[in-house]
Design a protein around this motif. Structure first.
Motif, PDB file in Angstrom:
ATOM      1  N   UNK A  27      41.209  -9.958 -49.323  1.00  0.00           N
ATOM      2  CA  UNK A  27      40.886  -8.836 -50.197  1.00  0.00           C
ATOM      3  C   UNK A  27      41.626  -7.568 -49.793  1.00  0.00           C
ATOM      4  N   UNK A  28      41.614  -7.270 -48.512  1.00  0.00           N
ATOM      5  CA  UNK A  28      42.318  -6.090 -48.025  1.00  0.00           C
ATOM      6  C   UNK A  28      42.465  -6.152 -46.513  1.00  0.00           C
ATOM      7  N   UNK A  29      43.294  -5.273 -45.983  1.00  0.00           N
ATOM      8  CA  UNK A  29      43.434  -5.092 -44.546  1.00  0.00           C
ATOM      9  C   UNK A  29      43.556  -3.606 -44.264  1.00  0.00           C
ATOM     10  N   UNK A  30      42.853  -3.143 -43.238  1.00  0.00           N
ATOM     11  CA  UNK A  30      42.911  -1.729 -42.894  1.00  0.00           C
ATOM     12  C   UNK A  30      44.280  -1.365 -42.339  1.00  0.00           C
ATOM     13  N   UNK A  31      44.537  -0.072 -42.274  1.00  0.00           N
ATOM     14  CA  UNK A  31      45.701   0.407 -41.528  1.00  0.00           C
ATOM     15  C   UNK A  31      45.524   0.016 -40.056  1.00  0.00           C
ATOM     16  N   UNK A  32      46.630  -0.118 -39.351  1.00  0.00           N
ATOM     17  CA  UNK A  32      46.595  -0.543 -37.946  1.00  0.00           C
ATOM     18  C   UNK A  32      46.408   0.651 -37.017  1.00  0.00           C
ATOM     19  N   UNK A  33      45.291   1.353 -37.211  1.00  0.00           N
ATOM     20  CA  UNK A  33      45.015   2.543 -36.410  1.00  0.00           C
ATOM     21  C   UNK A  33      43.772   2.381 -35.557  1.00  0.00           C
ATOM     22  N   UNK A  34      43.109   1.226 -35.665  1.00  0.00           N
ATOM     23  CA  UNK A  34      41.976   0.961 -34.793  1.00  0.00           C
ATOM     24  C   UNK A  34      42.502   0.682 -33.385  1.00  0.00           C
ATOM     25  N   UNK A  35      41.604   0.611 -32.419  1.00  0.00           N
ATOM     26  CA  UNK A  35      42.032   0.537 -31.023  1.00  0.00           C
ATOM     27  C   UNK A  35      41.498  -0.729 -30.354  1.00  0.00           C
ATOM     28  N   UNK A  36      42.218  -1.819 -30.584  1.00  0.00           N
ATOM     29  CA  UNK A  36      41.827  -3.146 -30.094  1.00  0.00           C
ATOM     30  C   UNK A  36      40.412  -3.482 -30.587  1.00  0.00           C
ATOM     31  N   UNK A  37      40.250  -3.642 -31.890  1.00  0.00           N
ATOM     32  CA  UNK A  37      38.925  -3.945 -32.444  1.00  0.00           C
ATOM     33  C   UNK A  37      38.483  -5.364 -32.071  1.00  0.00           C
ATOM     34  N   UNK A 265      44.573  -7.234 -30.907  1.00  0.00           N
ATOM     35  CA  UNK A 265      45.785  -6.503 -30.544  1.00  0.00           C
ATOM     36  C   UNK A 265      46.538  -5.951 -31.754  1.00  0.00           C
ATOM     37  N   UNK A 266      46.265  -6.465 -32.960  1.00  0.00           N
ATOM     38  CA  UNK A 266      46.943  -5.957 -34.164  1.00  0.00           C
ATOM     39  C   UNK A 266      46.250  -4.717 -34.737  1.00  0.00           C
ATOM     40  N   UNK A 267      45.086  -4.358 -34.176  1.00  0.00           N
ATOM     41  CA  UNK A 267      44.440  -3.070 -34.466  1.00  0.00           C
ATOM     42  C   UNK A 267      44.011  -2.880 -35.925  1.00  0.00           C
ATOM     43  N   UNK A 268      43.572  -3.958 -36.559  1.00  0.00           N
ATOM     44  CA  UNK A 268      43.115  -3.849 -37.943  1.00  0.00           C
ATOM     45  C   UNK A 268      41.907  -4.744 -38.179  1.00  0.00           C
ATOM     46  N   UNK A 269      41.279  -4.541 -39.340  1.00  0.00           N
ATOM     47  CA  UNK A 269      40.224  -5.425 -39.831  1.00  0.00           C
ATOM     48  C   UNK A 269      40.712  -6.008 -41.155  1.00  0.00           C
ATOM     49  N   UNK A 270      40.525  -7.315 -41.322  1.00  0.00           N
ATOM     50  CA  UNK A 270      40.913  -7.980 -42.566  1.00  0.00           C
ATOM     51  C   UNK A 270      39.659  -8.528 -43.244  1.00  0.00           C
ATOM     52  N   UNK A 271      39.551  -8.290 -44.557  1.00  0.00           N
ATOM     53  CA  UNK A 271      38.415  -8.780 -45.339  1.00  0.00           C
ATOM     54  C   UNK A 271      38.850  -9.967 -46.196  1.00  0.00           C
ATOM     55  N   UNK A 272      38.041 -11.023 -46.195  1.00  0.00           N
ATOM     56  CA  UNK A 272      38.303 -12.220 -47.000  1.00  0.00           C
ATOM     57  C   UNK A 272      37.039 -12.586 -47.784  1.00  0.00           C
ATOM     58  N   UNK A 273      37.220 -12.991 -49.026  1.00  0.00           N
ATOM     59  CA  UNK A 273      36.124 -13.576 -49.774  1.00  0.00           C
ATOM     60  C   UNK A 273      36.010 -15.042 -49.398  1.00  0.00           C
ATOM     61  N   UNK A 274      34.790 -15.516 -49.193  1.00  0.00           N
ATOM     62  CA  UNK A 274      34.549 -16.911 -48.846  1.00  0.00           C
ATOM     63  C   UNK A 274      34.167 -17.667 -50.115  1.00  0.00           C
ATOM     64  N   UNK A 275      34.977 -18.622 -50.507  1.00  0.00           N
ATOM     65  CA  UNK A 275      34.714 -19.443 -51.686  1.00  0.00           C
ATOM     66  C   UNK A 275      34.430 -20.877 -51.276  1.00  0.00           C
TER      67      UNK A 275
END
Length: 275
Positions: A27-37, A265-275
């Motif tokens: 669905x989306x991915x945040x900018x890579x500005x988080x700090x080792x989430x 290490x990629x410093x982002x969160x990715x959202x996926x819909x589960x089908x």
């Protein structure tokens, strides 16, 4: 021979239908500005995601650099450093307006509405607290990956619930039953503290576990995979190992069927819909 080939084709189709029923749609991915989430937890009531930021090259460093951040349900960063001064924070749990954060040997309790630390629960004997789950009764379950234990915390007092594990990480209290991941396997914890295997063979550091419905779960492995697990079976939904994109402690929104994946290490969160 033709009849045999036709039968084998039918069996293959049946196998695929039975074991490839689910998928993830990005669905989306945040900018890579988080700090080792390391962990993400949805708070649908407040329409926000909480994210634990280890921040640093040492995932177990007691350096005070860690923080909890906030991300919108649309993937927009609200605050990277919402709560600061933590030590390599990892698992997150939510109960009655309180956010519980695994912080090495402590559980940091945050008042969500005030946006401030309310108290710190010391877990005696712990060294590497990792994942947290809070039951409807307010009892906290937290794994200690370094000491290979599961702690039970009630009224701010911790006691060892399980030990002699191999590599415990994800914990999830569901319908008064505790589920854990340990060294590549997902398990149901029985009332007598024995373990019933749901599925194993999920290599790469089993990390998070979330309930989909009934006895169906999502399990992440840190090296880069997410699995759909049911008793006696598993199905690979996501494999990002070739991209060197980690899949740490996932969070799941059951109402909207969305899983949130921290990439470490990629410093982002990715959202996926589960089908």
């Amino acid at each position: 021979m033709k009849t045999c080939c036709t039968l084998l084709f039918f069996i293959a189709c049946l196998f695929n239908t039975t074991y490839a029923q689910h998928k993830l749609t990005k669905l989306w991915e945040t900018d890579s500005v988080l700090k080792v989430p390391e962990s993400v937890l949805p708070d649908t009531e407040n329409k926000v995601l909480y994210v634990s930021n280890i921040d640093g090259t040492d995932p177990w460093g007691a350096d005070g650099k860690g923080a909890v951040g906030k991300v919108g349900l649309d993937g927009k960063i609200i605050a990277v450093d919402w709560i600061t001064g933590l030590n390599a924070p990892k698992g997150l749990g939510l109960h009655n307006g309180k956010l519980y954060v695994a912080d090495l040997s402590n559980i940091v309790v945050i008042d969500v509405n005030k946006g401030a630390v309310e108290t710190i629960i010391k877990v005696d004997g712990a060294e590497g607290l990792n994942d947290i789950s809070v039951g409807d009764d307010g009892v906290i379950w937290v794994s200690d990956s370094k000491n290979k234990k599961i702690f039970r915390v009630e009224n701010d007092k911790a006691s060892v619930y399980l030990d002699n594990l191999k590599g415990p990480n994800g914990v999830f209290m569901h319908d008064k039953t505790l589920y854990i991941v340990d060294n590549g396997g997902a398990y149901k914890v029985n009332d007598d503290k024995t373990l019933t295997l749901l599925a194993d063979g999920m290599e790469g550091g089993t990390d998070g576990i979330e309930n989909i419905d009934g006895d169906n779960f999502l399990v992440s492995a840190w090296a880069g995979s997410v699995w759909y697990v049911s008793p006696g079976s598993k199905e690979l939904l996501l494999d990002t190992k070739a991209e060197k994109k980690n899949t740490a402690d996932i969070g799941y929104d059951a109402q909207n069927k969305i899983v949130y994946v921290p990439t470490f290490w990629r410093n982002s969160i990715v959202a996926y819909r589960v089908d």
